[in-house]
Design a protein around this motif. Structure first.
Motif: not given
Length: 258
Positions: A128, A156-157, A159
């Motif tokens: 992230r 990693s939201a 990413a």
């Protein structure tokens, strides 16, 4: 259990790890060039079908781990036939292509090499921050790295859906190749007096981070062109590796924007 549009059955246990099971199902996944992190095989099985599976996995450069049947039973209670494959949640990228694209655009590559970092949430957090800071790719080894599953993607939201991740057979030879491509290898370690602010992070670089327990392997340390540390002012002697990665790549971003 979920059924994909390509016909494969995907299972999720309480840890939200994606996997498929059954010898022929896993062989079909290999033939279909699905992204497989690793295959777990009952250590007591050695029949002709298992030998065929092992040959396929070797040809496809997929890691195979022989484990007790009890471990497979903890993953699924279904009839796994002694074979369970952990599926990757992403498509891996070619490191050569990433480097070539950077140079073709006149950009100094910034590559993050993760050595022996196995915690999924740490890996997701690193990805992230790396994406936010403009890192061009993360490099991980086939063995001894965090499994890139849905939990990693979540941490990693998202990413990991954008940031190239390059999985390589051997980090040592990959780092040697990066040096030949013109990248300076910078290892982050507390075993140096040089702080990161003193290093030039605007040039093409491969930044190596090791695990909190073991640090960077001696082989990779031996390939390093430079060693830097993150200065610490408190009583705790080290940072969490994902925090360390964030501090480092944002110092690189700061230098590159000046």
């Amino acid at each position: 259990m979920e059924k994909r549009t390509d016909g494969f059955l995907i299972n999720k246990n309480e840890n939200d790890k994606d996997f498929i099971f059954g010898t022929r199902a896993v062989m079909e996944a290999i033939h279909a060039e699905r992204e497989i992190d690793k295959i777990l095989v009952d250590k007591d099985l050695n029949n002709d079908l298992i030998k065929e599976l092992l040959a396929l996995a070797k040809e496809a450069r997929i890691v195979v781990v022989r484990v007790p049947d009890a471990k497979l039973n903890r993953i699924t209670r279904k009839n796994h036939q002694g074979v369970v494959a952990h599926m990757s949640a992403i498509q891996y990228a070619s490191l050569d292509n990433v480097i070539e694209e950077c140079f073709s655009k006149g950009i100094a590559p910034m590559i993050l090499v993760l050595d022996r970092i196995t915690d999924v949430r740490n890996f997701g957090a690193i990805a992230r921050t790396a994406d936010c800071a403009g890192v061009h790719a993360i490099v991980i080894p086939e063995k001894g790295a965090a499994q890139i599953n849905s939990d990693a993607v979540k941490t990693s939201a998202g990413a990991l859906n954008h940031l190239p991740v390059c999985r390589v057979k051997n980090l040592y030879y990959t780092v040697k190749d990066l040096k030949k491509m013109g990248l300076a290898v910078v290892s982050v370690t507390e075993k140096t007096e040089r702080v990161m602010y003193e290093a030039d992070l605007t040039i093409p670089i491969a930044l190596i981070l090791g695990s909190e327990e073991d640090g960077i392997s001696p082989e990779l340390m031996g390939l390093s062109d430079e060693f830097v540390k993150i200065p610490l002012a408190g009583r705790i002697e080290s940072l969490n590796v994902s925090v360390a990665a964030g501090v480092l790549v944002y110092e690189a971003l700061r230098q590159r924007r000046q």
